[in-house]
Design an enzyme around this catalytic site. Structure first.
Site, PDB file in Angstrom:
ATOM      1  N   ASN A   1       7.244  40.058  26.888  1.00  0.00           N
ATOM      2  CA  ASN A   1       8.138  39.126  26.862  1.00  0.00           C
ATOM      3  C   ASN A   1       9.646  39.289  26.094  1.00  0.00           C
ATOM      4  OD1 ASN A   1       5.522  37.177  26.973  1.00  0.00           O
ATOM      5  ND2 ASN A   1       7.580  36.269  26.732  1.00  0.00           N
TER       6      ASN A   1
ATOM      7  N   LYS B   1       1.496  41.006  40.685  1.00  0.00           N
ATOM      8  CA  LYS B   1       1.818  42.519  40.250  1.00  0.00           C
ATOM      9  C   LYS B   1       0.815  43.247  40.095  1.00  0.00           C
ATOM     10  CE  LYS B   1       6.576  41.369  38.714  1.00  0.00           C
ATOM     11  NZ  LYS B   1       7.681  42.388  39.219  1.00  0.00           N
TER      12      LYS B   1
ATOM     13  N   ILE C   1      17.219  42.788  32.364  1.00  0.00           N
ATOM     14  CA  ILE C   1      17.093  43.891  32.011  1.00  0.00           C
ATOM     15  C   ILE C   1      17.946  44.558  33.186  1.00  0.00           C
ATOM     16  CG2 ILE C   1      15.169  45.482  31.948  1.00  0.00           C
ATOM     17  CD1 ILE C   1      12.852  43.582  32.130  1.00  0.00           C
TER      18      ILE C   1
ATOM     19  N   ILE D   1      16.878  42.239  49.704  1.00  0.00           N
ATOM     20  CA  ILE D   1      16.189  42.762  49.677  1.00  0.00           C
ATOM     21  C   ILE D   1      15.502  42.644  51.230  1.00  0.00           C
ATOM     22  CG2 ILE D   1      14.718  42.230  48.346  1.00  0.00           C
ATOM     23  CD1 ILE D   1      14.792  45.842  48.771  1.00  0.00           C
TER      24      ILE D   1
ATOM     25  N   ARG E   1      -0.916  37.426  23.761  1.00  0.00           N
ATOM     26  CA  ARG E   1      -0.783  38.568  24.176  1.00  0.00           C
ATOM     27  C   ARG E   1       0.028  39.987  23.275  1.00  0.00           C
ATOM     28  NH1 ARG E   1       1.960  36.286  29.235  1.00  0.00           N
ATOM     29  NH2 ARG E   1       4.394  36.804  28.744  1.00  0.00           N
TER      30      ARG E   1
ATOM     31  N   TYR F   1       1.043  35.257  40.277  1.00  0.00           N
ATOM     32  CA  TYR F   1       2.272  36.399  39.675  1.00  0.00           C
ATOM     33  C   TYR F   1       1.443  37.520  39.519  1.00  0.00           C
ATOM     34  CZ  TYR F   1       5.851  38.236  37.045  1.00  0.00           C
ATOM     35  OH  TYR F   1       6.348  39.268  36.039  1.00  0.00           O
TER      36      TYR F   1
ATOM     37  N   ASP G   1      21.275  43.311  44.460  1.00  0.00           N
ATOM     38  CA  ASP G   1      20.809  42.630  43.941  1.00  0.00           C
ATOM     39  C   ASP G   1      21.835  41.856  44.729  1.00  0.00           C
ATOM     40  OD1 ASP G   1      20.736  40.490  42.165  1.00  0.00           O
ATOM     41  OD2 ASP G   1      20.151  42.094  40.557  1.00  0.00           O
TER      42      ASP G   1
ATOM     43  N   TYR H   1       5.413  21.783  34.245  1.00  0.00           N
ATOM     44  CA  TYR H   1       5.480  23.102  34.924  1.00  0.00           C
ATOM     45  C   TYR H   1       4.977  22.215  36.583  1.00  0.00           C
ATOM     46  CZ  TYR H   1       6.208  26.878  31.817  1.00  0.00           C
ATOM     47  OH  TYR H   1       6.592  27.746  30.579  1.00  0.00           O
TER      48      TYR H   1
HETATM   49  P1  NAD Z   1      15.723  38.976  35.996  1.00  0.00           P
HETATM   50  O1  NAD Z   1      15.328  37.412  36.717  1.00  0.00           O
HETATM   51  O2  NAD Z   1      16.686  38.100  35.257  1.00  0.00           O
HETATM   52  O3  NAD Z   1      15.985  40.383  37.059  1.00  0.00           O
HETATM   53  C1  NAD Z   1      15.354  40.514  38.372  1.00  0.00           C
HETATM   54  C2  NAD Z   1      16.554  40.450  39.276  1.00  0.00           C
HETATM   55  O4  NAD Z   1      16.513  40.303  40.629  1.00  0.00           O
HETATM   56  C3  NAD Z   1      17.576  39.116  39.253  1.00  0.00           C
HETATM   57  O5  NAD Z   1      19.156  40.101  39.297  1.00  0.00           O
HETATM   58  C4  NAD Z   1      17.761  38.970  41.004  1.00  0.00           C
HETATM   59  O6  NAD Z   1      19.142  38.500  41.311  1.00  0.00           O
HETATM   60  C5  NAD Z   1      17.284  40.231  41.902  1.00  0.00           C
HETATM   61  N1  NAD Z   1      16.232  40.018  42.892  1.00  0.00           N
HETATM   62  C6  NAD Z   1      15.643  38.357  43.467  1.00  0.00           C
HETATM   63  N2  NAD Z   1      14.890  38.681  44.390  1.00  0.00           N
HETATM   64  C7  NAD Z   1      15.966  39.415  44.932  1.00  0.00           C
HETATM   65  C8  NAD Z   1      16.031  39.773  46.512  1.00  0.00           C
HETATM   66  N3  NAD Z   1      15.787  39.307  47.180  1.00  0.00           N
HETATM   67  N4  NAD Z   1      16.815  41.390  46.847  1.00  0.00           N
HETATM   68  C9  NAD Z   1      17.445  41.591  45.282  1.00  0.00           C
HETATM   69  N5  NAD Z   1      17.225  41.139  43.964  1.00  0.00           N
HETATM   70  C10 NAD Z   1      16.482  40.190  44.211  1.00  0.00           C
HETATM   71  O7  NAD Z   1      14.552  38.954  35.776  1.00  0.00           O
HETATM   72  P2  NAD Z   1      14.117  40.358  34.442  1.00  0.00           P
HETATM   73  O8  NAD Z   1      14.011  39.703  33.645  1.00  0.00           O
HETATM   74  O9  NAD Z   1      15.287  41.270  34.400  1.00  0.00           O
HETATM   75  O10 NAD Z   1      12.763  41.195  35.228  1.00  0.00           O
HETATM   76  C11 NAD Z   1      12.951  42.527  35.283  1.00  0.00           C
HETATM   77  C12 NAD Z   1      11.547  42.737  36.059  1.00  0.00           C
HETATM   78  O11 NAD Z   1      10.783  43.210  34.884  1.00  0.00           O
HETATM   79  C13 NAD Z   1      10.859  42.087  37.014  1.00  0.00           C
HETATM   80  O12 NAD Z   1      10.105  42.688  37.844  1.00  0.00           O
HETATM   81  C14 NAD Z   1       9.940  40.879  36.264  1.00  0.00           C
HETATM   82  O13 NAD Z   1       8.937  40.656  36.549  1.00  0.00           O
HETATM   83  C15 NAD Z   1       9.721  41.938  34.703  1.00  0.00           C
HETATM   84  N6  NAD Z   1       9.049  41.392  33.778  1.00  0.00           N
HETATM   85  C16 NAD Z   1      10.062  41.158  33.037  1.00  0.00           C
HETATM   86  C17 NAD Z   1      10.151  40.471  31.551  1.00  0.00           C
HETATM   87  C18 NAD Z   1      10.308  39.801  30.607  1.00  0.00           C
HETATM   88  O14 NAD Z   1      10.357  39.840  29.454  1.00  0.00           O
HETATM   89  N7  NAD Z   1      11.868  39.932  30.761  1.00  0.00           N
HETATM   90  C19 NAD Z   1       8.064  40.475  30.992  1.00  0.00           C
HETATM   91  C20 NAD Z   1       7.510  41.039  31.928  1.00  0.00           C
HETATM   92  C21 NAD Z   1       7.886  41.486  33.302  1.00  0.00           C
HETATM   93  C1  UGA Z   2       7.092  35.361  31.504  1.00  0.00           C
HETATM   94  C2  UGA Z   2       7.765  35.423  32.952  1.00  0.00           C
HETATM   95  O1  UGA Z   2       6.662  36.197  33.026  1.00  0.00           O
HETATM   96  C3  UGA Z   2       7.726  36.763  32.854  1.00  0.00           C
HETATM   97  O2  UGA Z   2       9.082  37.266  32.762  1.00  0.00           O
HETATM   98  C4  UGA Z   2       7.167  37.820  32.424  1.00  0.00           C
HETATM   99  O3  UGA Z   2       6.224  38.625  33.220  1.00  0.00           O
HETATM  100  C5  UGA Z   2       5.980  38.192  31.256  1.00  0.00           C
HETATM  101  O4  UGA Z   2       6.194  36.482  31.069  1.00  0.00           O
HETATM  102  C6  UGA Z   2       5.911  39.013  30.625  1.00  0.00           C
HETATM  103  O5  UGA Z   2       6.694  38.795  28.919  1.00  0.00           O
HETATM  104  O6  UGA Z   2       5.570  39.305  30.619  1.00  0.00           O
HETATM  105  P1  UGA Z   2       5.306  33.528  29.930  1.00  0.00           P
HETATM  106  O7  UGA Z   2       5.459  34.196  28.165  1.00  0.00           O
HETATM  107  O8  UGA Z   2       4.793  32.679  29.929  1.00  0.00           O
HETATM  108  O9  UGA Z   2       5.779  34.469  31.380  1.00  0.00           O
HETATM  109  O10 UGA Z   2       7.375  33.050  30.399  1.00  0.00           O
HETATM  110  P2  UGA Z   2       7.948  31.851  29.241  1.00  0.00           P
HETATM  111  O11 UGA Z   2       8.702  31.011  29.428  1.00  0.00           O
HETATM  112  O12 UGA Z   2       8.605  33.238  28.279  1.00  0.00           O
HETATM  113  O13 UGA Z   2       7.078  30.769  28.555  1.00  0.00           O
HETATM  114  C7  UGA Z   2       6.424  31.878  26.968  1.00  0.00           C
HETATM  115  C8  UGA Z   2       5.541  30.088  26.544  1.00  0.00           C
HETATM  116  O14 UGA Z   2       6.240  29.439  25.917  1.00  0.00           O
HETATM  117  C9  UGA Z   2       4.835  30.002  27.094  1.00  0.00           C
HETATM  118  O15 UGA Z   2       3.491  29.433  26.328  1.00  0.00           O
HETATM  119  C10 UGA Z   2       4.834  28.122  27.659  1.00  0.00           C
HETATM  120  O16 UGA Z   2       4.544  27.651  28.136  1.00  0.00           O
HETATM  121  C11 UGA Z   2       6.048  28.116  26.456  1.00  0.00           C
HETATM  122  N1  UGA Z   2       7.289  27.325  26.638  1.00  0.00           N
HETATM  123  C12 UGA Z   2       8.581  27.638  27.805  1.00  0.00           C
HETATM  124  C13 UGA Z   2       7.562  26.004  26.120  1.00  0.00           C
HETATM  125  O17 UGA Z   2       6.287  25.924  24.677  1.00  0.00           O
HETATM  126  N2  UGA Z   2       8.318  25.262  26.220  1.00  0.00           N
HETATM  127  C14 UGA Z   2       9.655  25.939  27.296  1.00  0.00           C
HETATM  128  O18 UGA Z   2      10.833  25.311  27.342  1.00  0.00           O
HETATM  129  C15 UGA Z   2       9.514  26.939  27.601  1.00  0.00           C
END
Ligand code: NAD
Ligand code: UGA
Length: 351
Positions: free
Chosen positions: A185, A160, A15, A56, A309, A156, A34, A299
């Site tokens: 997602n 959060k 993101i 961090i 959801r 997790y 980062d 897993y």
């Molecule tokens: P991501 O893993 O790509 O990004 C997280 C970033 O944090 C990474 O670049 C990582 O290097 C950095 N990071 C991790 N540990 C660190 C540390 N100790 N010090 C400094 N940097 C560190 O994940 P994302 O998908 O971009 O998610 C960003 C945020 O949004 C997270 O808080 C995640 O929980 C939340 N989120 C994302 C999704 C999604 O759909 N992608 C869904 C729900 C919540």
């Molecule tokens: C994710 C992660 O927890 C976070 O990035 C984020 O906080 C959250 O989504 C969110 O969007 O709020 P989840 O959706 O479970 O959680 O993660 P995915 O790995 O994308 O899995 C989605 C679904 O696909 C789950 O049901 C998982 O069991 C399934 N899956 C995953 C498969 O069937 N095959 C795979 O290879 C990977």
């Protein structure tokens, strides 16, 4: 007042890298913190970007405090955000996603800096109504229902959730200006990493299935893929985040879902749709097998899934947010990027 300098903690992730690109395009000055810069390497020499390669957990308190103090807004994206990590290293997940992020919250309180805190749709827990009517998750009225402690995947979501509650409490007691974002997602280019072999890692589902298509290994349906998700194209998500950033008056002290309610699918149908789109975009590519696996096999012990959801997106829609990508378009755009990059010399046009 429009913010000028924005600090993105975790700004080189999936993101964060998209947000970095968009905010630089829009004229902001950015400080990105980062541990890794790979996804934003193309921007490191930009004259409006300062990058701190910092863990961090090990950074000097003063350095982080100075960055926070010099910023109009802090966007905190740092987290372990992958379900396999919640199962494999639950304590480290709490240490980073709660303890470390709480320190940042406290720095924002201390320096009177606005905070946009990334949380997750997982805080709603596991009961989205698969067996009955769909329950749409609303920020200010839905209950948050986790599974038992022995299913430690929920660590997790509970970390959060407690962080959200602390942010909220600092608003009440210490006048912190905050917004909590709950993403549903997001998917798109630069998500996680690709795996060439099925046992080379466990990225989130889009990257996992994309890897299977590119490198011809099975697409695994966890517990048959019956659970559902609502996917959001990363560029629609970034539009929403920028709107939140630029409209403090509307979003201050609000929890905001960011998700596209119409893009719901079972993971089973998601796999077949990805195969279908792949066939269209890469007609000569082989199609991988689709195989069911148990969640324990995939897993490990302690995993439990969220069955369904769907976000209530009213807060964003009322402000004019209008997501552009349905599920198929989301996949066409995101998958064409990977196919162009890994399979083609010449990019194709989607028109
Ligand atoms: P991501 O893993 O790509 O990004 C997280 C970033 O944090 C990474 O670049 C990582 O290097 C950095 N990071 C991790 N540990 C660190 C540390 N100790 N010090 C400094 N940097 C560190 O994940 P994302 O998908 O971009 O998610 C960003 C945020 O949004 C997270 O808080 C995640 O929980 C939340 N989120 C994302 C999704 C999604 O759909 N992608 C869904 C729900 C919540
Ligand atoms: C994710 C992660 O927890 C976070 O990035 C984020 O906080 C959250 O989504 C969110 O969007 O709020 P989840 O959706 O479970 O959680 O993660 P995915 O790995 O994308 O899995 C989605 C679904 O696909 C789950 O049901 C998982 O069991 C399934 N899956 C995953 C498969 O069937 N095959 C795979 O290879 C990977």
């Amino acid at each position: 007042m429009q913010p000028d300098r924005v600090a993105l903690f975790g700004g080189a992730g999936f993101i964060g890298s998209h947000l970095t690109e968009r905010l630089l395009d829009d004229g902001y000055r950015l400080t990105v913190v980062d541990v890794d810069s790979e996804k934003i390497d193309g921007f490191l020499s930009h004259d409006r970007l300062d990058f701190y390669e910092l863990d961090i957990r090990e950074a000097e308190d003063e350095t982080v405090e100075e960055i926070v103090d010099a910023s109009d807004v802090v966007v905190d994206l740092i987290a372990y955000a992958n379900p396999k990590q919640y199962v494999d290293m639950p304590i480290e997940v709490v240490h980073l996603n709660y303890d470390q992020n709480l320190k940042l919250v406290e720095d924002c309180v201390e320096s009177d800096t606005r905070l946009i805190q990334f949380s997750t749709s997982e805080v709603y827990g596991k009961m989205g109504g698969r067996q009955g009517d769909a329950r749409v998750f609303s920020e200010d009225s839905s209950d948050l229902i986790m599974g038992p402690v022995e299913n430690h995947r929920w660590i997790y979501a509970t970390a959060k959730q407690l962080l959200e509650r602390m942010v909220h409490a600092h608003g009440i007691e210490n006048d912190l200006d905050w917004t909590v974002v709950r993403p549903f997602n997001f998917i798109g280019r630069e998500m996680d990493y690709l795996i060439e072999e099925p046992d080379a890692g466990t990225p989130r589902v889009f990257a996992s299935f994309m890897s299977a298509l590119l490198y011809d290994h099975p697409m695994y349906l966890v517990d048959g893929g019956e659970n559902r998700r609502t996917f959001t194209h990363i560029s629609d998500a970034i539009d929403a985040v920028v709107s939140i950033l630029e409209h403090e008056e509307r979003y201050n002290r609000e929890v905001v879902n960011v998700g596209t309610p119409g893009n719901e699918t079972t993971i089973h149908d998601f796999a077949y749709l990805m195969r279908n789109v792949y066939e269209e975009l890469s007609p000569t590519g082989d199609l991988p097998a689709i195989e069911a696996v148990s969640s324990e096999e995939f897993y490990g012990e302690g995993y439990e899934d969220c069955e369904r959801r769907i976000p209530d997106a009213e807060k964003l829609e009322a402000a004019g947010w209008d997501p552009q990508y349905d599920l198929r378009e989301t996949l066409e755009e995101a998958m064409s990027y990977y196919i162009d990059r890994y399979e083609r010399a010449e990019p194709i046009s989607l028109d």
